[in-house]
Write an enzyme that holds these catalytic residues in place. Structure first.
Site, short mmCIF file in Angstrom:
data_model
loop_
_atom_site.label_atom_id
_atom_site.label_comp_id
_atom_site.label_asym_id
_atom_site.label_seq_id
_atom_site.Cartn_x
_atom_site.Cartn_y
_atom_site.Cartn_z
N GLU A 91 -18.84 17.10 3.89
CA GLU A 91 -18.11 17.85 2.87
C GLU A 91 -18.78 17.70 1.49
O GLU A 91 -18.92 18.67 0.76
CB GLU A 91 -16.65 17.35 2.82
N GLY A 105 -0.42 4.32 0.31
CA GLY A 105 -1.26 5.40 0.83
C GLY A 105 -0.49 6.14 1.91
O GLY A 105 0.75 6.09 1.96
N VAL A 154 -2.04 -7.42 -4.11
CA VAL A 154 -1.74 -8.51 -3.16
C VAL A 154 -3.05 -9.23 -2.86
O VAL A 154 -4.04 -8.60 -2.49
CB VAL A 154 -1.11 -7.96 -1.87
N ASP A 186 -5.77 2.52 8.22
CA ASP A 186 -7.19 2.17 8.26
C ASP A 186 -7.44 0.66 8.33
O ASP A 186 -8.55 0.23 8.65
CB ASP A 186 -7.90 2.71 7.01
N GLY A 236 0.82 -1.21 0.00
CA GLY A 236 0.00 0.00 0.00
C GLY A 236 0.85 1.26 0.00
O GLY A 236 1.70 1.44 0.87
N GLY A 280 -0.10 5.57 5.14
CA GLY A 280 0.71 4.74 6.02
C GLY A 280 1.90 4.14 5.29
O GLY A 280 3.06 4.32 5.70
C1 LIG Z 1 -13.19 10.84 0.84
C2 LIG Z 1 -12.25 10.76 2.02
C3 LIG Z 1 -11.95 11.92 2.72
C4 LIG Z 1 -11.07 11.85 3.81
N1 LIG Z 1 -10.79 13.01 4.48
C5 LIG Z 1 -9.88 12.98 5.48
C6 LIG Z 1 -9.49 14.19 6.13
O1 LIG Z 1 -9.98 15.28 5.81
N2 LIG Z 1 -8.54 14.13 7.10
C7 LIG Z 1 -7.97 12.93 7.47
O2 LIG Z 1 -7.08 12.92 8.33
N3 LIG Z 1 -8.33 11.79 6.89
C8 LIG Z 1 -9.27 11.77 5.89
N4 LIG Z 1 -9.64 10.60 5.29
C9 LIG Z 1 -9.10 9.34 5.82
C10 LIG Z 1 -7.70 9.08 5.32
O3 LIG Z 1 -7.63 9.27 3.93
C11 LIG Z 1 -7.32 7.65 5.70
O4 LIG Z 1 -7.36 7.53 7.11
C12 LIG Z 1 -5.92 7.31 5.21
O5 LIG Z 1 -5.90 7.34 3.80
C13 LIG Z 1 -5.49 5.93 5.70
O6 LIG Z 1 -4.23 5.63 5.17
P1 LIG Z 1 -3.82 4.14 4.83
O7 LIG Z 1 -2.39 4.17 4.42
O8 LIG Z 1 -4.24 3.23 5.92
O9 LIG Z 1 -4.73 3.73 3.58
P2 LIG Z 1 -4.87 4.42 2.15
O10 LIG Z 1 -4.36 5.80 2.17
O11 LIG Z 1 -6.27 4.17 1.75
O12 LIG Z 1 -3.88 3.57 1.23
C14 LIG Z 1 -4.10 2.23 0.94
C15 LIG Z 1 -3.28 1.89 -0.30
O13 LIG Z 1 -3.27 0.48 -0.44
C16 LIG Z 1 -3.49 0.13 -1.79
N5 LIG Z 1 -4.09 -1.21 -1.78
C17 LIG Z 1 -5.28 -1.57 -1.23
N6 LIG Z 1 -5.47 -2.89 -1.37
C18 LIG Z 1 -4.38 -3.38 -2.02
C19 LIG Z 1 -3.98 -4.68 -2.45
N7 LIG Z 1 -4.74 -5.76 -2.21
N8 LIG Z 1 -2.82 -4.83 -3.10
C20 LIG Z 1 -2.03 -3.73 -3.35
N9 LIG Z 1 -2.36 -2.47 -2.95
C21 LIG Z 1 -3.50 -2.30 -2.29
C22 LIG Z 1 -4.41 1.22 -2.31
O14 LIG Z 1 -4.31 1.34 -3.73
C23 LIG Z 1 -3.88 2.44 -1.58
O15 LIG Z 1 -2.86 3.10 -2.31
C24 LIG Z 1 -10.51 10.62 4.20
C25 LIG Z 1 -10.82 9.46 3.48
C26 LIG Z 1 -11.67 9.52 2.41
C27 LIG Z 1 -12.00 8.27 1.62
#
Ligand SMILES: Cc1cc2nc3c(=O)[nH]c(=O)nc-3n(C[C@H](O)[C@H](O)[C@H](O)COP(=O)(O)OP(=O)(O)OC[C@H]3O[C@@H](n4cnc5c(N)ncnc54)[C@H](O)[C@@H]3O)c2cc1C
Length: 420
Positions: free
Chosen positions: A170, A13, A79, A299, A11, A15
């Protein structure tokens, strides 16, 4: 470098990208796997969905973000499964082994067992979702302009957002802004300012994670810009042209889903107990019980603050966990004890349409324009790695000052709702 331990980060994202960055230049071989080739700034997705920003403004190619990290390899791969005992991942094509693993595959929305509603009520998670929502919203106005039947025209001009968390608030605010301002004078048959925008929340108040007084202010701000807020209202059915709240039918051609969270299905392949949202409960150092070489962050996981309360699914939590997990991987590989994760809460905020927001920063509650300026500052500041940060700010400021969204109001032609 080939004999260095192999760390896989799943991922790119908030994290995963921060974990990979923290491992750059360290004595490990890092592979970052993502099924998309870009990092997405999700907090500004709704701005793309409502035509205030372009898709490219909020996405950055992972390869270019990590160009200088010579020990990090980026691979486009989905994955499918984690085999903890074998320390191996199954990909869409092939397999890959690891010495240490950081899982950061994020979460999506939950339809509470009604996955069939997704076709009628898309949620907002990816760039594709944002563009699809933009298409549905803009084409609803176009179809209404041509519609002779009054009831059908009203259904086309009714927009329902389900879920009163920050994303729902929003989205509803931005939809009101489009109808009341951006396109207010652009049609001849319909009056876009008479569009009905409903925000439906099952709980007692919108923005439930904020203090009650800010929820109330958010509600009043929404109502002021023309959003009907319905709290304590549970959606029981969604069809192609209506939303049902028990026996009450609301005819609406555009329904957007912003309720519920479901962790990446990858969590289910670990064979460990999950919480109700499918998230992985982690140890204090973010590893999973019995597997100190595997860390789950963002998340996809649920970790708790010292009082035992679960940490919220927010970007800063994922960012800070990414850095802590990377550090713990290095500590473990060098035989040092790992450290517990401590979240440093710098504040939470949500916007409500144009120039209004609510925020809690350092225990201080803010609302209105000042909160919105704080929100703007933080979001622009954190568009890290996006070379066009200033350009985005300028474009956006211009769109706000001039009420223009120009080329972004263009969309692809009409398709039947069920074909998407
Ligand atoms: C519309 C929206 C608005 C938001 N607004 C806010 C805000 O204003 N402030 C705030 O703090 N937070 C906000 N959030 C929450 C914030 O975006 C998340 O908490 C944050 O993105 C979590 O990070 P992460 O790294 O866990 O996951 P993500 O950022 O979601 O990254 C996950 C990554 O994993 C990849 N992935 C997933 N499954 C697989 C797989 N099987 N194989 C390979 N790759 C994979 C995806 O492509 C992605 O790039 C918002 C979320 C959304 C959806």
């Amino acid at each position: 470098m080939a004999d260095h331990p192999h760390v896989i980060v799943v991922g790119g994202g908030f994290g995963g990208l921060n974990a990979a960055r923290a491992l750059a230049g360290r004595p490990v071989r890092v592979t970052l796997l993502d099924r998309r080739n870009h990092h997405l700034f999700q907090p500004l997705l709704y701005q793309v969905a409502t035509a205030a920003l372009n898709a490219s403004d909020i996405a950055a190619p992972l390869r270019s973000v990590l160009r200088r990290a010579r020990n990090v390899t980026v691979l486009l791969a989905e994955v499918q499964r984690v085999e903890l005992a074998a320390r191996r991942l199954t990909l869409d094509r092939g397999e890959i082994d690891y010495d240490a693993l950081i899982l950061a595959a994020g979460a999506g929305h939950s339809y509470f067992g009604h996955e069939d509603w997704e076709a009628f009520a898309p949620s907002l998670k990816t760039l594709e979702d944002a563009l699809e929502i933009r298409r549905r919203v803009l084409l609803a106005y176009e179809a209404a302009e041509r519609e002779a039947d009054g009831a059908e025209q009203q259904a086309l001009l009714t927009f329902v957002v389900v879920g009163g968390g920050p994303t729902g608030v929003e989205l509803a605010g931005a939809l009101a802004e489009i109808s009341r301002q951006t396109i207010a004078r652009d049609f001849r048959v319909i009056d876009p300012t008479r569009a009905r925008i409903l925000l439906i929340e099952g709980g007692a108040r919108v923005l439930a994670a904020f203090p009650e007084s800010l929820s109330e202010r958010a509600r009043r701000s929404l109502e002021r810009i023309g959003v009907e807020v319905r709290t304590g209202a549970i959606v029981t059915r969604v069809t192609a042209d209506a939303v049902w709240l028990g026996s009450e039918q609301i005819r609406a051609r555009t329904v957007l889903w912003a309720a519920g969270v479901a962790a990446s299905p990858l969590a289910g392949t670990l064979g460990v107990p999950l919480d109700r949202a499918g998230r992985v409960p982690v140890e204090a150092d973010l590893s999973i019980p019995g597997h100190p070489e595997v860390f789950v962050i963002g998340d996809m996981s649920v970790s708790r603050d010292p009082s035992g309360a679960p940490l919220p699914g927010l970007a800063p939590v994922a960012i800070q966990q990414g850095r802590r997990a990377a550090d713990n991987v290095l500590r473990r590989l060098s035989g040092q004890p790992t450290l517990a994760f401590r979240y440093r809460d710098r504040g939470t905020m949500a916007t409500i349409g144009r120039a209004a927001a609510v925020a809690v920063i350092g225990g201080v509650q803010l609302s209105g324009l000042i909160a919105w300026l704080a929100w703007l500052f933080v979001h622009i500041l954190f568009l890290i790695g996006f070379r066009n940060r200033l350009l985005v700010l300028f474009e956006w400021a211009w769109a706000y000052v001039s009420w223009q969204r120009g080329a972004r109001l263009i969309t692809r032609p009409w398709r039947s709702r069920n074909s998407s």
